[in-house]
Design an enzyme around this catalytic site. Structure first.
Site, PDB file in Angstrom:
ATOM      1  N   SER A  30       0.821  -1.219   0.000  1.00 28.33           N
ATOM      2  CA  SER A  30       0.000   0.000   0.000  1.00 28.33           C
ATOM      3  C   SER A  30       0.855   1.269   0.000  1.00 28.33           C
ATOM      4  O   SER A  30       0.345   2.349   0.246  1.00 28.33           O
ATOM      5  CB  SER A  30      -0.941  -0.009   1.202  1.00 28.33           C
ATOM      6  OG  SER A  30      -0.202  -0.220   2.372  1.00 28.33           O
ATOM      7  N   TYR A  87      -2.966   6.063   0.246  1.00 34.57           N
ATOM      8  CA  TYR A  87      -2.049   6.176  -0.897  1.00 34.57           C
ATOM      9  C   TYR A  87      -2.609   7.138  -1.939  1.00 34.57           C
ATOM     10  O   TYR A  87      -1.898   7.988  -2.475  1.00 34.57           O
ATOM     11  CB  TYR A  87      -1.853   4.782  -1.491  1.00 34.57           C
ATOM     12  CG  TYR A  87      -0.874   4.685  -2.639  1.00 34.57           C
ATOM     13  CD1 TYR A  87       0.479   4.435  -2.401  1.00 34.57           C
ATOM     14  CD2 TYR A  87      -1.296   4.794  -3.967  1.00 34.57           C
ATOM     15  CE1 TYR A  87       1.377   4.312  -3.454  1.00 34.57           C
ATOM     16  CE2 TYR A  87      -0.404   4.680  -5.021  1.00 34.57           C
ATOM     17  CZ  TYR A  87       0.932   4.435  -4.753  1.00 34.57           C
ATOM     18  OH  TYR A  87       1.821   4.322  -5.808  1.00 34.57           O
ATOM     19  N   THR A 140       4.306   1.207   1.392  1.00 32.29           N
ATOM     20  CA  THR A 140       5.242   1.137   2.520  1.00 32.29           C
ATOM     21  C   THR A 140       6.581   1.793   2.189  1.00 32.29           C
ATOM     22  O   THR A 140       7.096   2.610   2.962  1.00 32.29           O
ATOM     23  CB  THR A 140       5.501  -0.349   2.883  1.00 32.29           C
ATOM     24  OG1 THR A 140       4.288  -1.083   2.802  1.00 32.29           O
ATOM     25  CG2 THR A 140       6.104  -0.485   4.255  1.00 32.29           C
ATOM     26  N   THR A 141       7.132   1.429   1.041  1.00 33.94           N
ATOM     27  CA  THR A 141       8.465   1.912   0.652  1.00 33.94           C
ATOM     28  C   THR A 141       8.465   3.432   0.565  1.00 33.94           C
ATOM     29  O   THR A 141       9.391   4.106   1.013  1.00 33.94           O
ATOM     30  CB  THR A 141       8.847   1.303  -0.721  1.00 33.94           C
ATOM     31  OG1 THR A 141       8.542  -0.091  -0.719  1.00 33.94           O
ATOM     32  CG2 THR A 141      10.305   1.518  -1.034  1.00 33.94           C
ATOM     33  N   TRP A 142       7.417   3.971  -0.011  1.00 35.03           N
ATOM     34  CA  TRP A 142       7.278   5.428  -0.167  1.00 35.03           C
ATOM     35  C   TRP A 142       7.152   6.116   1.193  1.00 35.03           C
ATOM     36  O   TRP A 142       7.831   7.106   1.480  1.00 35.03           O
ATOM     37  CB  TRP A 142       6.042   5.689  -1.025  1.00 35.03           C
ATOM     38  CG  TRP A 142       5.861   7.095  -1.498  1.00 35.03           C
ATOM     39  CD1 TRP A 142       6.806   8.079  -1.554  1.00 35.03           C
ATOM     40  CD2 TRP A 142       4.645   7.661  -1.999  1.00 35.03           C
ATOM     41  NE1 TRP A 142       6.254   9.233  -2.061  1.00 35.03           N
ATOM     42  CE2 TRP A 142       4.936   9.001  -2.344  1.00 35.03           C
ATOM     43  CE3 TRP A 142       3.348   7.165  -2.201  1.00 35.03           C
ATOM     44  CZ2 TRP A 142       3.961   9.854  -2.872  1.00 35.03           C
ATOM     45  CZ3 TRP A 142       2.388   8.005  -2.736  1.00 35.03           C
ATOM     46  CH2 TRP A 142       2.690   9.332  -3.070  1.00 35.03           C
ATOM     47  N   HIS A 164       3.866  -4.654   9.466  1.00 40.97           N
ATOM     48  CA  HIS A 164       2.590  -4.999   8.821  1.00 40.97           C
ATOM     49  C   HIS A 164       1.641  -5.611   9.858  1.00 40.97           C
ATOM     50  O   HIS A 164       0.585  -6.133   9.513  1.00 40.97           O
ATOM     51  CB  HIS A 164       2.793  -6.051   7.718  1.00 40.97           C
ATOM     52  CG  HIS A 164       3.416  -5.538   6.456  1.00 40.97           C
ATOM     53  ND1 HIS A 164       3.175  -4.298   5.934  1.00 40.97           N
ATOM     54  CD2 HIS A 164       4.266  -6.148   5.570  1.00 40.97           C
ATOM     55  CE1 HIS A 164       3.856  -4.147   4.808  1.00 40.97           C
ATOM     56  NE2 HIS A 164       4.518  -5.255   4.561  1.00 40.97           N
ATOM     57  N   SER A 220      -0.991  -5.060  -7.084  1.00 33.79           N
ATOM     58  CA  SER A 220       0.407  -4.835  -6.720  1.00 33.79           C
ATOM     59  C   SER A 220       0.981  -6.069  -6.006  1.00 33.79           C
ATOM     60  O   SER A 220       2.108  -6.492  -6.264  1.00 33.79           O
ATOM     61  CB  SER A 220       0.499  -3.602  -5.820  1.00 33.79           C
ATOM     62  OG  SER A 220       1.830  -3.337  -5.482  1.00 33.79           O
TER      63      SER A 220
END
Ligand code: PAP
Length: 333
Positions: A79, A230, A81-83, A142, A172
């Site tokens: 959803s 997001y 996370t990395t961003w 998570h 995704s």
């Protein structure tokens, strides 16, 4: 046997047999289903985990002691996370790393800078050494709300929750697991994993229960949990980043606004910038996942290219039923 014929060691995320008797006993007591990448997922406290993650979940519940100044980034997988990790890191460390042209995010994947509690730290060691983390400590997870270690709730630790509409989250997810599967495993059959997702059998799923757990808590304790979407971050990144900064107690001062620091952070953390960095094109996590697997399209609405009308009907129906009366809504385009 020549070296070219030797079986390659499995990446860590696919390794399932190196477990203690205690862990094996726990696994055998839990409901299990076929996994999307690993052979099984196990249902623990109502949510699904791989064997390796579950080891981390239990260790984290037993040993993680939250500090009042801790910040926990919480997401359902895929959803954003990395961003979020990149933005929160850049935001909180902006005094220490003011120059975005020479920044740790340019040479490190966000998952290395903001590690997962149960997937990384507590999966690797039952009692990891966290002394190198300075306040405010920034971690991610998570974990569903009801499985958080007790000290997260009893301390002043703040939570930032990010979710994404279930259509894009599912697509995704499916794409990501295809990248994680070994060549001889082939592509995950779309219909089969879609059915699992709908039944809630996905990593940290059921998706809807995960989101609703944090949604309800964020309504009751808005000073404790910031709830982000997001789609809103994509539509109004400046607004959402300022919201995040205020929530974390480090709002942008007028001087920073004049220097366009908000723009700089957003540019540094943009999909275009991060996905084109050498470290994210060719690097790997210590658990074996390629950094590039965390960057695919980074858009809202890619579901249109994969989901049939029947799939949309089914997914939307579940979403309507589950979210009914909660006040929570998702944008899908
Ligand atoms: P995780 O939960 O396994 O850590 P996560 O980072 O949530 O993964 O999921 C990756 C998704 O975020 C990908 O979405 P997609 O498959 O629809 O493309 C990825 O492209 C997207 N993503 C990664 N970095 C960014 C970014 N900087 N901006 C926007 N989206 C991003």
């Amino acid at each position: 046997m020549s070296s070219s014929q030797l079986p390659l060691p499995l990446p860590e995320y696919l390794q399932e047999d190196e477990v203690t008797q205690e862990h094996r006993d726990l696994l055998s007591s839990l409901p299990r289903e076929k996994g999307w990448v690993t052979s099984h997922l196990f249902q623990y406290q109502g949510f699904w985990h791989t064997s390796r993650h579950l080891k981390g979940v239990v260790a984290c519940q037993q040993h993680f002691q939250a500090h009042d100044t801790d910040i926990l980034l919480v997401t359902t997988p895929k959803s954003g996370t990395t961003w979020l990790k990149a933005m929160a890191f850049a935001l909180l460390k902006r005094v220490r790393f003011p120059d975005t042209r020479h920044h740790p995010l340019l040479t490190n994947n966000p998952h290395e800078l903001v590690p997962f509690l149960e997937i990384k730290l507590y999966a690797e060691s039952k009692v990891p050494d966290l002394t190198s983390f300075t306040a405010p400590r920034l971690f991610s997870t998570h974990l569903p709300f009801t499985s958080l270690p007790e000290s997260v709730n009893t301390s002043g630790c703040k939570l930032v929750y990010l979710c994404r509409n279930p259509r894009d989250t599912f697509v995704s997810f499916w794409q990501f697991t295809n990248k994680l599967r070994l060549e001889n495993m082939g592509t995950n059959p779309l219909e089969e994993v879609f059915d699992k997702f709908c039944w809630g059998v996905s990593l940290s799923g059921p998706f809807w229960d995960h989101v609703l757990g944090y949604w309800k808590e964020s309504l009751e304790k808005p000073e404790k949990i910031l709830f982000l979407k997001y789609e809103e971050m994509k539509a109004q990144p400046h607004v959402q980043l300022r919201r995040l900064a205020e929530f974390l107690g480090c709002p942008f001062c007028p001087e920073e606004e004049t220097r366009c620091v908000v723009d700089e952070i957003l540019q540094l953390c943009s999909f275009e910038n991060l996905s084109n960095l050498e470290v994210n094109k060719n690097g790997k996590l210590s658990s074996g996942e390629e950094h590039s697997a965390f960057f695919r399209r980074g858009e809202v609405g890619d579901w249109v290219n994969y989901l049939t009308a029947e799939m949309l009907d089914r997914l939307d129906h579940i979403t309507e039923e589950k979210l009914h009366g909660s006040g929570l809504k998702f944008e899908v385009s």
